[in-house]
Scaffold this active site. Structure first.
Site, PDB file in Angstrom:
ATOM      1  N   HIS A  69       5.238   5.146 -43.489  1.00 31.70           N
ATOM      2  CA  HIS A  69       5.864   5.464 -44.774  1.00 31.70           C
ATOM      3  C   HIS A  69       5.345   6.819 -45.239  1.00 31.70           C
ATOM      4  CE1 HIS A  69       6.136   1.148 -44.226  1.00 31.70           C
ATOM      5  NE2 HIS A  69       7.236   1.206 -44.983  1.00 31.70           N
ATOM      6  N   ASP A 112       9.560  -5.718 -40.217  1.00 32.41           N
ATOM      7  CA  ASP A 112       9.816  -4.567 -41.078  1.00 32.41           C
ATOM      8  C   ASP A 112       8.645  -4.296 -42.022  1.00 32.41           C
ATOM      9  OD1 ASP A 112       9.999  -6.385 -43.166  1.00 32.41           O
ATOM     10  OD2 ASP A 112      12.156  -6.148 -43.451  1.00 32.41           O
ATOM     11  N   SER A 113       8.854  -3.435 -42.979  1.00 31.83           N
ATOM     12  CA  SER A 113       7.800  -3.044 -43.923  1.00 31.83           C
ATOM     13  C   SER A 113       7.247  -4.219 -44.713  1.00 31.83           C
ATOM     14  CB  SER A 113       8.342  -2.000 -44.904  1.00 31.83           C
ATOM     15  OG  SER A 113       8.788  -0.867 -44.213  1.00 31.83           O
TER      16      SER A 113
END
Length: 197
Positions: A69, A112-113
């Protein structure tokens, strides 16, 4: 149970969508020879997808490696809460065309995140450069036209056209994309290894 059904639906759509052009008439006769010599972008895209679906000699194993990120676009609190180790896997087929460029169809599932499963699949293309004397070393730049589904979007399949870049040697390639976005949303570097066999 709903997660499972929507994931299966998303995976099915992702696998079927790229296959549809293979059923289209590829070599239709056209009186305009200039148009036959220079097909439009859509015709070229669907033709490449069909060719990849029907005539790909290579099988590919995908191993997700990193999600990062962008620190300039996220608060520290968000960064600390996100997963950046997207373990999972995938499978695909691929080919190199007469220009040496790479075409692939793939399906991958990864964490995923939010540490939830995310499927993604579609068509990918990379223009390949071999800048060294050792022609096994290559660089690639292109795009992927994919479909994904996420837990925080109720696993509704959504299109995900993204840029693609790679560096490879022999059968091993590191491929990556950057998902654009806004503050605390998107702006994620996602990379994976692809082993061709």
């Amino acid at each position: 149970m709903m997660f499972f059904k929507r994931t299966i639906l998303a995976c099915t759509v992702a696998l079927l969508f790229p296959a549809l052009p293979s059923y289209a008439e590829v070599g239709a006769e056209n009186g305009n020879s200039a148009q036959a010599e220079k097909p439009g972008l859509w015709k070229r895209f669907t033709s490449n997808v069909a060719e990849t679906w029907n005539n790909s000699p290579n099988k590919d194993l995908y191993v997700p490696a990193i999600t990062w990120h962008n620190r300039l676009t996220y608060s520290q609190e968000k960064i600390d809460s996100y997963n950046e180790r997207p373990w999972g896997g995938g499978y695909g087929i691929s080919r190199y065309d007469s220009d040496g460029d790479w075409h692939g169809l793939y399906m991958m599932v990864f964490k995923d995140s939010f540490n939830k499963w995310e499927p993604i699949g579609g068509y990918a293309y990379e223009k390949i450069w071999r800048p060294l004397e050792d022609k096994d070393f290559r660089l690639g730049l292109g795009f992927t036209a994919s479909i994904t589904a996420r837990d925080n979007w109720n696993y509704i399949p959504i299109p995900a056209p993204l840029p693609l870049a790679s560096i490879g040697y022999k059968q091993l390639t590191f491929q990556a994309t950057y998902i654009p976005g806004t503050y605390n949303n998107g702006n994620v570097f996602f990379g994976w290894f692809r082993w061709q066999f």
